[in-house]
Design a protein around this motif. Sequence first.
Motif, short mmCIF file in Angstrom:
data_model
loop_
_atom_site.label_atom_id
_atom_site.label_comp_id
_atom_site.label_asym_id
_atom_site.label_seq_id
_atom_site.Cartn_x
_atom_site.Cartn_y
_atom_site.Cartn_z
N ARG A 169 15.37 -38.92 63.46
CA ARG A 169 15.63 -39.28 64.86
C ARG A 169 16.03 -38.07 65.70
NH1 ARG A 169 19.63 -44.43 63.76
NH2 ARG A 169 18.20 -45.69 62.50
N LYS A 170 16.11 -36.91 65.07
CA LYS A 170 16.48 -35.64 65.72
C LYS A 170 17.91 -35.65 66.24
CE LYS A 170 11.72 -34.50 66.88
NZ LYS A 170 10.74 -34.09 67.94
N VAL A 171 18.76 -36.47 65.61
CA VAL A 171 20.19 -36.45 65.92
C VAL A 171 20.83 -35.23 65.27
CG1 VAL A 171 22.38 -37.68 65.67
CG2 VAL A 171 20.28 -38.95 66.16
N ILE A 172 20.32 -34.88 64.08
CA ILE A 172 20.78 -33.67 63.41
C ILE A 172 19.57 -32.78 63.18
CG2 ILE A 172 22.74 -34.78 62.29
CD1 ILE A 172 21.16 -34.96 59.74
N SER A 173 19.78 -31.47 63.18
CA SER A 173 18.67 -30.53 63.03
C SER A 173 18.70 -29.81 61.69
CB SER A 173 18.70 -29.49 64.17
OG SER A 173 19.95 -28.81 64.18
N VAL A 174 19.88 -29.75 61.05
CA VAL A 174 20.00 -29.08 59.75
C VAL A 174 20.37 -30.13 58.72
CG1 VAL A 174 21.12 -27.26 58.44
CG2 VAL A 174 20.73 -26.96 60.89
N LEU A 175 19.39 -30.63 58.02
CA LEU A 175 19.60 -31.74 57.10
C LEU A 175 20.61 -31.40 56.01
CD1 LEU A 175 18.74 -34.60 56.32
CD2 LEU A 175 16.86 -33.62 55.02
N ASN A 195 25.40 -35.10 70.09
CA ASN A 195 24.06 -35.62 69.84
C ASN A 195 24.06 -37.13 69.64
OD1 ASN A 195 23.05 -33.04 69.97
ND2 ASN A 195 22.89 -32.75 67.76
N MET A 196 25.21 -37.68 69.25
CA MET A 196 25.34 -39.13 69.07
C MET A 196 25.72 -39.84 70.36
SD MET A 196 27.25 -39.44 65.38
CE MET A 196 26.35 -39.23 63.83
N GLY A 197 25.82 -39.08 71.45
CA GLY A 197 26.12 -39.67 72.75
C GLY A 197 27.55 -39.48 73.20
N ILE A 199 31.98 -39.30 72.30
CA ILE A 199 33.02 -40.17 71.76
C ILE A 199 33.07 -41.51 72.50
CG2 ILE A 199 35.51 -40.43 71.44
CD1 ILE A 199 35.62 -37.43 70.89
N ASP A 200 32.92 -41.50 73.83
CA ASP A 200 32.98 -42.74 74.60
C ASP A 200 31.92 -43.74 74.13
OD1 ASP A 200 35.08 -41.87 76.11
OD2 ASP A 200 33.85 -41.17 77.79
N ARG A 201 30.71 -43.25 73.96
CA ARG A 201 29.64 -44.14 73.51
C ARG A 201 29.91 -44.65 72.10
NH1 ARG A 201 23.44 -43.04 71.59
NH2 ARG A 201 23.06 -45.20 71.00
N LEU A 202 30.39 -43.78 71.22
CA LEU A 202 30.65 -44.17 69.84
C LEU A 202 31.74 -45.24 69.75
CD1 LEU A 202 30.39 -40.65 68.16
CD2 LEU A 202 28.76 -42.54 67.94
N VAL A 203 32.75 -45.12 70.65
CA VAL A 203 33.79 -46.14 70.70
C VAL A 203 33.21 -47.45 71.22
CG1 VAL A 203 35.94 -46.83 71.83
CG2 VAL A 203 35.68 -44.50 70.96
N LYS A 204 32.41 -47.36 72.27
CA LYS A 204 31.79 -48.54 72.86
C LYS A 204 30.91 -49.28 71.85
CE LYS A 204 28.77 -49.97 76.67
NZ LYS A 204 27.95 -49.50 77.84
N ASP A 205 30.16 -48.52 71.06
CA ASP A 205 29.25 -49.11 70.07
C ASP A 205 29.97 -49.47 68.77
OD1 ASP A 205 27.13 -48.88 71.78
OD2 ASP A 205 26.42 -46.98 70.96
N LYS A 206 31.30 -49.25 68.76
CA LYS A 206 32.14 -49.59 67.61
C LYS A 206 31.76 -48.83 66.33
CE LYS A 206 33.21 -54.20 69.37
NZ LYS A 206 33.22 -55.66 69.10
N ILE A 229 26.88 -42.70 58.31
CA ILE A 229 26.31 -43.92 57.75
C ILE A 229 26.29 -45.04 58.78
CG2 ILE A 229 26.71 -45.76 56.05
CD1 ILE A 229 27.71 -43.53 54.15
N LYS A 230 27.40 -45.22 59.52
CA LYS A 230 27.45 -46.27 60.52
C LYS A 230 26.44 -46.01 61.64
CE LYS A 230 32.26 -47.81 60.04
NZ LYS A 230 33.58 -47.93 60.72
N TYR A 231 26.36 -44.78 62.10
CA TYR A 231 25.45 -44.45 63.19
C TYR A 231 23.99 -44.65 62.76
CZ TYR A 231 23.57 -42.11 67.29
OH TYR A 231 22.91 -41.83 68.46
N SER A 232 23.69 -44.37 61.51
CA SER A 232 22.32 -44.51 61.03
C SER A 232 21.85 -45.96 61.07
CB SER A 232 22.19 -43.96 59.61
OG SER A 232 22.84 -44.81 58.68
N LYS A 233 22.80 -46.90 61.10
CA LYS A 233 22.45 -48.32 61.08
C LYS A 233 22.23 -48.90 62.47
CE LYS A 233 24.85 -49.10 56.70
NZ LYS A 233 25.98 -49.73 55.98
N LEU A 234 22.44 -48.05 63.50
CA LEU A 234 22.15 -48.50 64.85
C LEU A 234 20.64 -48.74 65.01
CD1 LEU A 234 24.31 -46.25 67.18
CD2 LEU A 234 24.63 -48.67 66.71
N GLY A 235 20.27 -49.71 65.77
CA GLY A 235 18.86 -50.00 65.98
C GLY A 235 18.17 -48.94 66.80
#
Length: 235
Positions: A169-175, A195-197, A199-206, A229-235
Amino acid sequence: MALKISQTGINLIKQFEGCQLKAYKCPAGVWTIGWGTTEPINGVKPHQGMVITQAQADSLLVNHLKAYEDAVNKLGTNFNQNQFDALVSFCYNLGTGIFKGNLLKAIKEEYWSNVASQMLLYNKARVNGALTELKGLTRRRQAESELFLKQCVKEDLELKKAAQLLYKRKVISVLGAWESMDNMKLEYVPGLLKNMGGIDRLVKDKIISDRLLWEYKQYNANHIRALIIKYSKLG
Protein backbone atom coordinates in the motif's frame (compact mmCIF):
# COMPACT_ATOMS: atom_id res chain seq x y z
CA MET A 1 17.92 -32.45 9.66
CA ALA A 2 21.32 -31.06 8.64
CA LEU A 3 21.70 -27.31 9.05
CA LYS A 4 23.46 -24.84 6.76
CA ILE A 5 25.20 -21.70 7.88
CA SER A 6 23.05 -18.56 7.64
CA GLN A 7 24.07 -15.14 6.37
CA THR A 8 24.69 -14.13 9.99
CA GLY A 9 27.35 -16.81 10.29
CA ILE A 10 28.90 -15.96 6.93
CA ASN A 11 29.05 -12.28 7.90
CA LEU A 12 30.79 -13.21 11.15
CA ILE A 13 33.43 -15.20 9.28
CA LYS A 14 33.97 -12.40 6.79
CA GLN A 15 34.24 -9.84 9.59
CA PHE A 16 37.21 -11.57 11.17
CA GLU A 17 38.86 -13.22 8.20
CA GLY A 18 38.94 -10.24 5.91
CA CYS A 19 39.53 -10.83 2.21
CA GLN A 20 42.98 -10.86 0.66
CA LEU A 21 43.23 -11.62 -3.05
CA LYS A 22 47.00 -12.16 -2.79
CA ALA A 23 48.31 -15.01 -0.62
CA TYR A 24 49.74 -14.01 2.75
CA LYS A 25 51.00 -15.69 5.89
CA CYS A 26 48.62 -15.53 8.84
CA PRO A 27 50.05 -14.86 12.36
CA ALA A 28 50.45 -18.63 12.81
CA GLY A 29 52.63 -18.77 9.68
CA VAL A 30 50.13 -20.52 7.38
CA TRP A 31 49.74 -19.37 3.79
CA THR A 32 46.21 -18.03 3.37
CA ILE A 33 44.16 -16.38 0.63
CA GLY A 34 40.65 -15.03 0.04
CA TRP A 35 38.34 -15.22 3.05
CA GLY A 36 40.82 -17.14 5.20
CA THR A 37 41.18 -20.07 2.79
CA THR A 38 44.10 -22.38 3.56
CA GLU A 39 42.83 -25.42 1.62
CA PRO A 40 44.16 -26.35 -1.83
CA ILE A 41 42.61 -24.53 -4.78
CA ASN A 42 42.35 -26.83 -7.81
CA GLY A 43 44.91 -29.05 -6.11
CA VAL A 44 47.33 -26.21 -5.30
CA LYS A 45 47.73 -24.95 -1.73
CA PRO A 46 47.92 -21.17 -1.16
CA HIS A 47 51.53 -20.06 -1.58
CA GLN A 48 53.64 -16.97 -1.99
CA GLY A 49 52.69 -15.05 -5.12
CA MET A 50 49.30 -16.72 -5.60
CA VAL A 51 46.58 -14.27 -6.70
CA ILE A 52 42.83 -14.85 -7.16
CA THR A 53 39.83 -12.70 -8.11
CA GLN A 54 37.09 -11.48 -5.77
CA ALA A 55 34.62 -13.84 -7.44
CA GLN A 56 36.99 -16.75 -6.81
CA ALA A 57 37.40 -15.73 -3.17
CA ASP A 58 33.64 -15.59 -2.61
CA SER A 59 33.12 -18.92 -4.37
CA LEU A 60 35.91 -20.56 -2.36
CA LEU A 61 34.31 -19.48 0.90
CA VAL A 62 30.93 -20.95 0.00
CA ASN A 63 32.44 -24.18 -1.31
CA HIS A 64 34.79 -24.71 1.61
CA LEU A 65 32.13 -23.98 4.23
CA LYS A 66 30.39 -27.28 3.45
CA ALA A 67 33.17 -29.29 5.11
CA TYR A 68 32.79 -27.23 8.29
CA GLU A 69 28.99 -27.46 8.19
CA ASP A 70 29.36 -31.23 7.92
CA ALA A 71 31.77 -31.29 10.88
CA VAL A 72 29.26 -29.48 13.12
CA ASN A 73 26.30 -31.53 11.89
CA LYS A 74 28.22 -34.73 12.63
CA LEU A 75 28.39 -33.76 16.30
CA GLY A 76 24.85 -35.13 16.44
CA THR A 77 23.47 -32.34 18.63
CA ASN A 78 20.25 -30.41 18.07
CA PHE A 79 21.74 -26.93 17.66
CA ASN A 80 19.71 -23.82 16.97
CA GLN A 81 20.80 -21.63 14.05
CA ASN A 82 22.89 -19.24 16.13
CA GLN A 83 24.74 -22.08 17.84
CA PHE A 84 25.38 -23.76 14.50
CA ASP A 85 26.65 -20.55 12.88
CA ALA A 86 28.99 -19.85 15.80
CA LEU A 87 30.47 -23.35 15.71
CA VAL A 88 30.97 -23.29 11.94
CA SER A 89 32.86 -20.00 12.25
CA PHE A 90 34.82 -21.48 15.17
CA CYS A 91 36.00 -24.57 13.32
CA TYR A 92 36.50 -22.69 10.03
CA ASN A 93 39.16 -20.76 11.92
CA LEU A 94 40.60 -23.68 13.91
CA GLY A 95 39.96 -26.79 11.80
CA THR A 96 37.37 -29.56 11.81
CA GLY A 97 39.36 -31.58 14.36
CA ILE A 98 38.89 -28.99 17.08
CA PHE A 99 35.88 -30.71 18.66
CA LYS A 100 37.47 -32.84 21.35
CA GLY A 101 38.24 -32.95 25.07
CA ASN A 102 36.27 -30.69 27.40
CA LEU A 103 34.71 -28.78 24.51
CA LEU A 104 33.26 -31.93 22.96
CA LYS A 105 32.11 -33.15 26.38
CA ALA A 106 30.21 -29.89 26.99
CA ILE A 107 28.61 -30.12 23.53
CA LYS A 108 27.49 -33.70 24.06
CA GLU A 109 26.04 -32.77 27.48
CA GLU A 110 24.36 -29.71 25.90
CA TYR A 111 25.91 -27.62 28.66
CA TRP A 112 25.68 -24.49 26.56
CA SER A 113 27.26 -21.94 28.91
CA ASN A 114 30.25 -24.25 29.31
CA VAL A 115 30.53 -24.67 25.53
CA ALA A 116 30.74 -20.88 25.18
CA SER A 117 33.33 -20.69 27.97
CA GLN A 118 35.43 -23.43 26.36
CA MET A 119 35.37 -21.61 23.03
CA LEU A 120 36.93 -18.54 24.66
CA LEU A 121 40.03 -20.57 25.52
CA TYR A 122 41.02 -20.96 21.87
CA ASN A 123 42.54 -17.52 21.46
CA LYS A 124 46.21 -18.45 21.09
CA ALA A 125 48.52 -19.41 18.24
CA ARG A 126 52.20 -20.19 17.94
CA VAL A 127 54.21 -17.09 17.09
CA ASN A 128 57.94 -17.67 16.69
CA GLY A 129 57.47 -21.00 18.40
CA ALA A 130 55.70 -19.63 21.48
CA LEU A 131 52.00 -20.04 22.26
CA THR A 132 50.77 -16.43 22.25
CA GLU A 133 47.38 -14.83 22.83
CA LEU A 134 46.29 -12.87 19.77
CA LYS A 135 43.91 -9.96 20.26
CA GLY A 136 42.17 -10.71 16.98
CA LEU A 137 41.46 -14.28 18.10
CA THR A 138 40.23 -13.05 21.48
CA ARG A 139 37.74 -10.72 19.77
CA ARG A 140 36.63 -13.48 17.43
CA ARG A 141 36.12 -15.99 20.23
CA GLN A 142 34.08 -13.43 22.15
CA ALA A 143 31.88 -12.74 19.11
CA GLU A 144 31.39 -16.45 18.44
CA SER A 145 30.58 -17.18 22.08
CA GLU A 146 28.06 -14.33 22.21
CA LEU A 147 26.37 -15.58 19.03
CA PHE A 148 26.36 -19.14 20.41
CA LEU A 149 24.47 -18.00 23.50
CA LYS A 150 22.16 -15.59 21.67
CA GLN A 151 18.59 -16.78 21.72
CA CYS A 152 17.12 -17.42 18.28
CA VAL A 153 14.16 -15.19 17.56
CA LYS A 154 11.30 -17.05 15.93
CA GLU A 155 9.95 -15.51 12.77
CA ASP A 156 6.95 -13.32 13.55
CA LEU A 157 4.67 -14.34 10.70
CA GLU A 158 1.80 -12.06 11.73
CA LEU A 159 4.04 -8.98 11.81
CA LYS A 160 5.76 -9.98 8.58
CA LYS A 161 2.42 -10.37 6.75
CA ALA A 162 1.16 -7.02 8.07
CA ALA A 163 4.36 -5.23 7.05
CA GLN A 164 4.16 -6.73 3.55
CA LEU A 165 0.58 -5.44 3.18
CA LEU A 166 1.66 -1.93 4.20
CA TYR A 167 4.58 -2.13 1.80
CA LYS A 168 2.20 -2.95 -1.05
CA ARG A 169 0.00 0.00 0.00
CA LYS A 170 3.13 2.20 0.02
CA VAL A 171 2.62 3.10 3.67
CA ILE A 172 6.16 1.90 4.32
CA SER A 173 9.04 2.03 1.84
CA VAL A 174 11.68 -0.11 3.58
CA LEU A 175 10.14 -3.50 4.22
CA GLY A 176 13.06 -4.91 6.22
CA ALA A 177 12.77 -2.17 8.83
CA TRP A 178 9.35 -3.40 10.00
CA GLU A 179 9.17 -7.17 9.38
CA SER A 180 11.01 -8.04 12.60
CA MET A 181 10.92 -6.46 16.05
CA ASP A 182 14.70 -6.85 16.21
CA ASN A 183 15.17 -4.61 13.16
CA MET A 184 12.74 -1.82 14.05
CA LYS A 185 14.25 1.66 14.01
CA LEU A 186 12.48 3.90 16.52
CA GLU A 187 13.75 6.99 14.74
CA TYR A 188 11.63 6.00 11.73
CA VAL A 189 8.38 5.93 13.72
CA PRO A 190 7.40 9.63 13.24
CA GLY A 191 7.58 9.06 9.48
CA LEU A 192 5.52 5.90 9.82
CA LEU A 193 2.85 7.75 11.82
CA LYS A 194 2.76 10.49 9.19
CA ASN A 195 2.29 7.94 6.40
CA MET A 196 -0.58 6.43 8.39
CA GLY A 197 -2.36 9.79 8.43
CA GLY A 198 -1.05 11.13 11.72
CA ILE A 199 -1.89 10.55 15.36
CA ASP A 200 -5.31 12.27 15.15
CA ARG A 201 -6.49 9.93 12.41
CA LEU A 202 -5.11 6.86 14.19
CA VAL A 203 -6.99 7.82 17.36
CA LYS A 204 -10.16 8.46 15.37
CA ASP A 205 -9.89 5.07 13.64
CA LYS A 206 -9.21 3.44 17.03
CA ILE A 207 -5.84 2.12 15.89
CA ILE A 208 -4.21 3.71 18.93
CA SER A 209 -5.79 4.72 22.21
CA ASP A 210 -2.95 6.34 24.17
CA ARG A 211 -2.24 9.58 22.31
CA LEU A 212 0.42 10.73 24.77
CA LEU A 213 2.41 7.53 24.32
CA TRP A 214 2.98 8.43 20.68
CA GLU A 215 3.22 12.19 21.07
CA TYR A 216 5.94 11.90 23.73
CA LYS A 217 7.70 9.00 21.99
CA GLN A 218 7.30 6.56 24.87
CA TYR A 219 6.63 3.65 22.52
CA ASN A 220 8.68 0.51 22.11
CA ALA A 221 8.88 -2.32 19.56
CA ASN A 222 5.81 -4.04 21.03
CA HIS A 223 3.71 -0.90 20.57
CA ILE A 224 4.90 -0.53 16.98
CA ARG A 225 4.15 -4.19 16.24
CA ALA A 226 0.55 -3.74 17.45
CA LEU A 227 0.23 -0.51 15.45
CA ILE A 228 1.38 -2.13 12.20
CA ILE A 229 -0.86 -5.16 12.60
CA LYS A 230 -3.95 -3.12 13.50
CA TYR A 231 -3.39 -0.63 10.69
CA SER A 232 -2.92 -3.43 8.16
CA LYS A 233 -6.47 -4.61 8.93
CA LEU A 234 -8.03 -1.33 7.84
CA GLY A 235 -10.10 -1.67 4.70
